[in-house]
Scaffold this active site. Structure first.
Site, PDB file in Angstrom:
ATOM      1  N   GLU A 286       6.851  46.894  75.041  1.00 46.52           N
ATOM      2  CA  GLU A 286       8.298  47.124  74.990  1.00 46.52           C
ATOM      3  C   GLU A 286       8.823  47.937  76.179  1.00 46.52           C
ATOM      4  OE1 GLU A 286       9.176  48.760  71.127  1.00 46.52           O
ATOM      5  OE2 GLU A 286       8.648  46.919  70.097  1.00 46.52           O
TER       6      GLU A 286
ATOM      7  N   GLU B 160       4.765  41.989  66.992  1.00 45.66           N
ATOM      8  CA  GLU B 160       5.258  42.956  66.003  1.00 45.66           C
ATOM      9  C   GLU B 160       6.383  42.326  65.218  1.00 45.66           C
ATOM     10  OE1 GLU B 160       6.461  46.888  67.308  1.00 45.66           O
ATOM     11  OE2 GLU B 160       4.757  47.006  68.692  1.00 45.66           O
TER      12      GLU B 160
HETATM   13  O1  IFM Z   1       6.927  51.932  65.674  1.00 40.15           O
HETATM   14  C1  IFM Z   1       7.495  51.104  66.635  1.00 40.15           C
HETATM   15  C2  IFM Z   1       6.460  50.666  67.642  1.00 40.15           C
HETATM   16  O2  IFM Z   1       5.851  51.744  68.257  1.00 40.15           O
HETATM   17  C3  IFM Z   1       7.086  49.806  68.700  1.00 40.15           C
HETATM   18  N1  IFM Z   1       7.876  48.747  68.137  1.00 40.15           N
HETATM   19  C4  IFM Z   1       8.791  49.058  67.073  1.00 40.15           C
HETATM   20  C5  IFM Z   1       8.100  49.874  65.998  1.00 40.15           C
HETATM   21  C6  IFM Z   1       9.093  50.205  64.877  1.00 40.15           C
HETATM   22  O3  IFM Z   1      10.152  50.962  65.385  1.00 40.15           O
END
Ligand code: IFM
Length: 448
Positions: free
Chosen positions: A171, A353
């Site tokens: 990210e 994710e």
């Molecule tokens: O916890 C985070 C993660 O570290 C990165 N992506 C989003 C998740 C939820 O906010």
């Protein structure tokens, strides 16, 4: 609401991977094993930055409980486990001599995955920048490109022989914009020039590391980007939504796919970009082996009159929300995957994710979380729709394996398939964990 998913493993293509994801700082416990300080340690110790000033010092104590945690990953039927290395644990000074305890910890962890038949999906940078490098300007300094590449090579030389896949960054929008413009994550800056530089140097660091890893013989190299389904809050807000779309969803993806930044973002950022930024774009566009897609929600954007560029603000929408306040829109995932398949023709995609935070509690030894089961079910349906439309989606990772340190929001936001008691750290699988078991077991080891 039910306690199982409506999907079967066989509804997905052969070799489709299911996994769970975590990151080092969020679970390991930075106080253990001789880890160096990262900018998150100091950010959290600065009053006002993190809810209740909670830190990652103990987190889930995964540093000591990793074997129990890997047993749980395997017992859920997952094929793969996405985890990250804490840069400051491995290289306490950010560069130079590795920490022997860290090498031995990550050796045990990776071997532990392989012994349990799980593919290790490593992420090199999930936000734990060593403080020594933060003091030298961190992601706003072009030198991060070399620091990160040296670190990536250290990881590859120590562990690369056992990795299924390597992501450079997690990210980069969060690394750059959330952390240097919005000031909500470490290092907590609110500075458009630092933000613009970080928007660019995350990509130069990714690209130089990718090239060095390839030269070293590493296979299956990618990067993980986050995406939201952005819409204008009302008629008249299309410009604000387009600017956010350019900053959030297009900046990194188009630089990687096309070697250019979107005009709507350059309008505000170009004057702050570092010298020679155009010349870097050819390197940034170097081919990936796969792209990771993190997707959670819809976001409504409105114009912020009187505010300087980007002159947009977020507006609360009417859809059902998670305890993060995030609107749930599974169709947005199918839409994004389809768009990315067009932008990167033929490139394998993974959902790296997807998940939800909820108010989970233990009653009679069980954690009933039917909302999470429904959330995952709907997003898996979106994955299937994308696959049916021809998207080369190769896997789905749930965020997160267990409740953990949700950065500036501390420990209250529970995303896990496994409940972690805040005091005892006892692990209790939730219904959603059992829903994965029901869908995935018996596990057939996928061919890759
Ligand atoms: O916890 C985070 C993660 O570290 C990165 N992506 C989003 C998740 C939820 O906010």
């Amino acid at each position: 609401m039910t306690a199982t998913f409506s999907h079967k493993r066989t509804d997905f293509p052969d070799g489709f991977l299911f996994g769970a994801a975590t990151s080092a700082t969020q679970i390991e416990g930075t106080a253990f094993g001789g880890a160096g300080a990262s900018h998150w340690d100091t950010f959290a110790l600065t009053p006002g930055n993190v809810v209740r000033a909670e830190t990652a010092a103990r987190a889930c104590d995964h540093y000591h409980r990793w074997a129990e945690d890997l047993d749980l990953v395997a017992a859920a039927g997952f094929d793969a486990y996405r985890f990250s290395i804490n840069w400051a644990r491995l290289l306490p000074e950010g560069m130079g001599a590795p920490n022997p305890a860290a090498i031995s910890f990550y050796d045990r962890l990776i071997d532990g995955m392989l012994e349990r038949g799980m593919q290790p999906f490593i992420t090199l940078y999930h936000w734990d920048l060593p403080s020594t490098l933060a003091h030298r300007g961190g992601w706003a300094n072009r030198d991060i490109t070399g620091w990160f590449t040296d670190y990536a090579l250290t990881v590859q030389r120590r562990f690369g022989d056992r990795l299924a896949s390597t992501a450079t960054l997690n990210e980069p929008w969060c690394v750059a914009w959330l952390s240097h413009f919005l000031g909500l994550h470490a290092p907590g800056l609110r500075d458009i020039s630092a933000a613009a530089r970080a928007m660019h140097f995350t990509l130069t660091a990714h690209a130089e590391a990718l090239a060095a890893l390839r030269a070293e013989g590493a296979k299956s190299l990618g990067i993980v980007l986050n995406f939201e389904h952005i819409e204008p809050a009302s008629p008249g807000d299309e410009g604000a939504a387009a600017t956010e779309e350019a900053l959030f969803n297009r900046w990194f993806a188009e630089a990687l796919a096309l070697g250019r930044y979107p005009a709507e973002a350059l309008e505000g950022l170009e004057r702050w970009l570092p010298a020679r930024w155009q010349a870097d774009l050819d390197t940034i566009r170097a081919p990936l082996d796969w792209l990771g897609v993190n997707y959670y929600r819809r976001a409504l954007k409105a114009t912020a009159p009187g505010s300087p560029w980007p002159a947009s603000r977020e507006v609360e929408g009417p859809l059902p929300k998670t305890t993060m306040g995030w609107e749930i829109l599974p169709d947005g995932l199918a839409d994004r995957l389809t768009k990315l398949a067009q932008l990167f023709p033929g490139l394998p995609l993974y959902v790296t994710e997807n998940g939800m935070s909820a108010n989970d509690h233990i009653h009679d030894g069980a954690v009933a979380d039917p909302e999470r089961i429904a959330y995952v079910d709907a997003h898996l349906a979106a994955c299937r729709a994308a696959i049916a439309a021809g998207v080369p989606l190769k896997g789905y990772f749930y965020w997160s394996l267990m409740d953990n340190y949700e950065w500036a929001l501390g420990y209250d936001k529970r995303f896990g398939l496994i409940h972690v008691d805040s005091e005892s750290l006892k692990r209790t699988p939730k219904w959603s964990y059992q829903a994965f078991q029901h869908m995935l077991l018996p596990r057939t080891l996928p061919s890759r």
